[in-house]
Motif scaffolding. Structure first.
Motif, mmCIF file in Angstrom:
data_model
loop_
_atom_site.group_PDB
_atom_site.id
_atom_site.type_symbol
_atom_site.label_atom_id
_atom_site.label_comp_id
_atom_site.label_asym_id
_atom_site.label_seq_id
_atom_site.Cartn_x
_atom_site.Cartn_y
_atom_site.Cartn_z
ATOM 1 N N SER B 10 28.239 -38.003 108.392
ATOM 2 C CA SER B 10 28.203 -39.114 109.348
ATOM 3 C C SER B 10 28.894 -38.703 110.653
ATOM 4 N N ALA B 11 29.970 -37.897 110.565
ATOM 5 C CA ALA B 11 30.636 -37.403 111.780
ATOM 6 C C ALA B 11 29.695 -36.501 112.570
ATOM 7 N N VAL B 12 28.992 -35.610 111.842
ATOM 8 C CA VAL B 12 28.029 -34.711 112.503
ATOM 9 C C VAL B 12 26.928 -35.534 113.187
ATOM 10 N N ALA B 13 26.442 -36.569 112.483
ATOM 11 C CA ALA B 13 25.364 -37.406 113.041
ATOM 12 C C ALA B 13 25.826 -38.131 114.298
ATOM 13 N N MET B 14 27.046 -38.657 114.265
ATOM 14 C CA MET B 14 27.550 -39.394 115.444
ATOM 15 C C MET B 14 27.722 -38.467 116.642
ATOM 16 N N ILE B 15 28.312 -37.285 116.405
ATOM 17 C CA ILE B 15 28.512 -36.335 117.509
ATOM 18 C C ILE B 15 27.157 -35.845 118.025
ATOM 19 N N ALA B 16 26.219 -35.589 117.099
ATOM 20 C CA ALA B 16 24.875 -35.133 117.500
ATOM 21 C C ALA B 16 24.195 -36.196 118.347
ATOM 22 N N CYS B 17 24.373 -37.461 118.002
ATOM 23 C CA CYS B 17 23.758 -38.553 118.755
ATOM 24 C C CYS B 17 24.282 -38.567 120.199
ATOM 25 N N VAL B 18 25.604 -38.402 120.351
ATOM 26 C CA VAL B 18 26.209 -38.381 121.692
ATOM 27 C C VAL B 18 25.656 -37.198 122.493
ATOM 28 N N VAL B 19 25.640 -36.023 121.852
ATOM 29 C CA VAL B 19 25.228 -34.800 122.559
ATOM 30 C C VAL B 19 23.749 -34.880 122.963
ATOM 31 N N ILE B 20 22.895 -35.361 122.046
ATOM 32 C CA ILE B 20 21.448 -35.430 122.341
ATOM 33 C C ILE B 20 21.174 -36.438 123.460
ATOM 34 N N CYS B 21 21.770 -37.634 123.360
ATOM 35 C CA CYS B 21 21.553 -38.652 124.401
ATOM 36 C C CYS B 21 22.057 -38.154 125.757
ATOM 37 N N SER B 22 23.225 -37.519 125.754
ATOM 38 C CA SER B 22 23.801 -37.018 126.998
ATOM 39 C C SER B 22 22.908 -35.939 127.617
ATOM 40 N N THR B 23 22.399 -35.032 126.768
ATOM 41 C CA THR B 23 21.553 -33.952 127.274
ATOM 42 C C THR B 23 20.245 -34.509 127.858
ATOM 43 N N ILE B 24 19.612 -35.451 127.136
ATOM 44 C CA ILE B 24 18.371 -36.049 127.647
ATOM 45 C C ILE B 24 18.648 -36.753 128.984
ATOM 46 N N LEU B 60 12.220 -42.168 136.933
ATOM 47 C CA LEU B 60 12.835 -41.119 136.114
ATOM 48 C C LEU B 60 14.364 -41.204 136.177
ATOM 49 N N PHE B 61 14.868 -41.585 137.356
ATOM 50 C CA PHE B 61 16.317 -41.710 137.543
ATOM 51 C C PHE B 61 16.880 -42.787 136.608
ATOM 52 N N PHE B 62 16.181 -43.924 136.526
ATOM 53 C CA PHE B 62 16.657 -45.018 135.672
ATOM 54 C C PHE B 62 16.560 -44.643 134.195
ATOM 55 N N ALA B 63 15.526 -43.858 133.850
ATOM 56 C CA ALA B 63 15.426 -43.370 132.468
ATOM 57 C C ALA B 63 16.636 -42.493 132.140
ATOM 58 N N GLY B 64 16.990 -41.618 133.086
ATOM 59 C CA GLY B 64 18.151 -40.743 132.904
ATOM 60 C C GLY B 64 19.435 -41.537 132.770
ATOM 61 N N VAL B 65 19.641 -42.505 133.675
ATOM 62 C CA VAL B 65 20.861 -43.323 133.636
ATOM 63 C C VAL B 65 20.908 -44.130 132.328
ATOM 64 N N GLY B 66 19.731 -44.590 131.858
ATOM 65 C CA GLY B 66 19.662 -45.328 130.587
ATOM 66 C C GLY B 66 20.153 -44.477 129.432
ATOM 67 N N PHE B 67 19.704 -43.211 129.377
ATOM 68 C CA PHE B 67 20.150 -42.315 128.301
ATOM 69 C C PHE B 67 21.644 -41.975 128.439
ATOM 70 N N LEU B 68 22.120 -41.844 129.698
ATOM 71 C CA LEU B 68 23.546 -41.570 129.888
ATOM 72 C C LEU B 68 24.385 -42.757 129.411
ATOM 73 N N ALA B 69 23.871 -43.983 129.659
ATOM 74 C CA ALA B 69 24.570 -45.182 129.168
ATOM 75 C C ALA B 69 24.569 -45.212 127.640
ATOM 76 N N LEU B 70 23.423 -44.819 127.064
ATOM 77 C CA LEU B 70 23.317 -44.761 125.600
ATOM 78 C C LEU B 70 24.318 -43.740 125.034
ATOM 79 N N ALA B 71 24.450 -42.602 125.734
ATOM 80 C CA ALA B 71 25.415 -41.573 125.308
ATOM 81 C C ALA B 71 26.832 -42.130 125.374
ATOM 82 N N PHE B 72 27.117 -42.921 126.420
ATOM 83 C CA PHE B 72 28.460 -43.495 126.574
ATOM 84 C C PHE B 72 28.776 -44.458 125.425
ATOM 85 N N PHE B 73 27.805 -45.320 125.096
ATOM 86 C CA PHE B 73 28.056 -46.276 124.014
ATOM 87 C C PHE B 73 28.100 -45.569 122.649
#
Lengths: 134, 131
Positions: B10-24, B60-73
């Motif tokens: 579960s720790a790996v999944a949570m960290i992976a989720c942050v990293v993937i959302c941030s990268t996208i 595209l900018f708003f899509a990027g900001v949306g994923f960055l917000a998702l990474a933050f949460f």
């Protein structure tokens, strides 16, 4: 945020009021400035250039913590600061933007383009035509 | 599956989720800014308002900001369940490496040996600083 009273989800208005606290307002303004500068940098430089360069902010934060807040920094963290500085130095030496790959031209096309450039700018002198420096 | 194995995954999944959302998010934002063009030129030509309009009219900018917000949460969620000393260094350093890979694959950036070295050095440095 540490100087404010505890904020609970039952009273979300206190969170809105916190935004207008001078230090938090200054922090938000600086974050907006950071994002605007980051977007401007991304408009003329590669992501793989900008991201390591912005990581230098971690070094500045650590130095502020050491000399302004008088926090102790371990040897491990000084090593981290040194590695980030070297990494930023590495990436800063290279080009900021990836050049678009040049279209392969045949020798005839290359000669035609060179000829048209000579017609457009008759004063232009090619390297081979330059006189050697005395 | 034991409880400790589950908590590791579960720790790996949570960290992976942050990293993937941030990268996208980073890749989409970078692609948006490249499609808009040099903001300094746009500002010189049509002023600050023109530059802001160029950015906020790019989907595209708003899509990027949306994923960055998702990474933050996702980061907040991970911090709610895991230690800061694990989440902060892991996310900060892994994001640098995944961004270098994504920049090469999706943005066709020239990630040469110098940039790889810089990414790895900064990655280790951030890990040491945040650990």
């Amino acid at each position: 945020m540490n100087t404010l009273p505890p904020i609970s989800l039952a009273h979300p208005a206190t969170l809105v009021a916190a935004v207008f606290t001078p230090w938090i307002a200054l922090g938000i303004a600086l974050l907006i400035g950071f994002f605007a500068s980051y977007l401007t940098a991304l408009s003329w430089a590669d992501l793989t250039f900008v991201l390591p360069a912005t990581a230098f902010g971690n070094v500045i934060v650590a130095l502020f913590a050491r000399f302004w807040l008088h926090e102790a920094i371990s040897l491990e963290r000084w090593a981290g600061i040194a590695l980030i500085t070297i990494g930023v130095g590495f990436v800063a030496q290279g080009p900021a933007l990836t050049e678009q790959p040049a279209v392969e031209l045949s020798s005839d096309e290359s000669r035609a383009i060179a000829a048209s450039r000579r017609v457009e700018d008759p004063d232009a002198v090619s390297l081979t035509e330059k006189e050697p420096v005395q | 599956m034991t409880t400790s194995t589950q908590s590791v995954w579960s720790a790996v999944a949570m960290i992976a989720c942050v990293v993937i959302c941030s990268t996208i998010g980073e890749v989409l934002t970078a692609a948006a800014m490249k499609s808009i063009g040099d903001l300094d030129d746009i500002r010189a030509h049509s002023g600050l308002k023109g530059a802001i309009r160029a950015v906020v009219t790019c989907p595209l900018f708003f899509a990027g900001v949306g994923f960055l917000a998702l990474a933050f949460f996702s980061l907040l969620f991970a911090l709610n369940h895991l230690n800061l000393s694990l989440v902060a260094p892991a996310c900060a350093s892994l994001t640098l490496v995944t961004n270098a890979v994504a920049g090469k694959i999706f943005l066709k950036e020239n990630v040469d040996r110098r940039r790889w070295t810089a990414a790895v050095l900064v990655c280790i440095g951030v890990y040491l600083l945040a650990h």
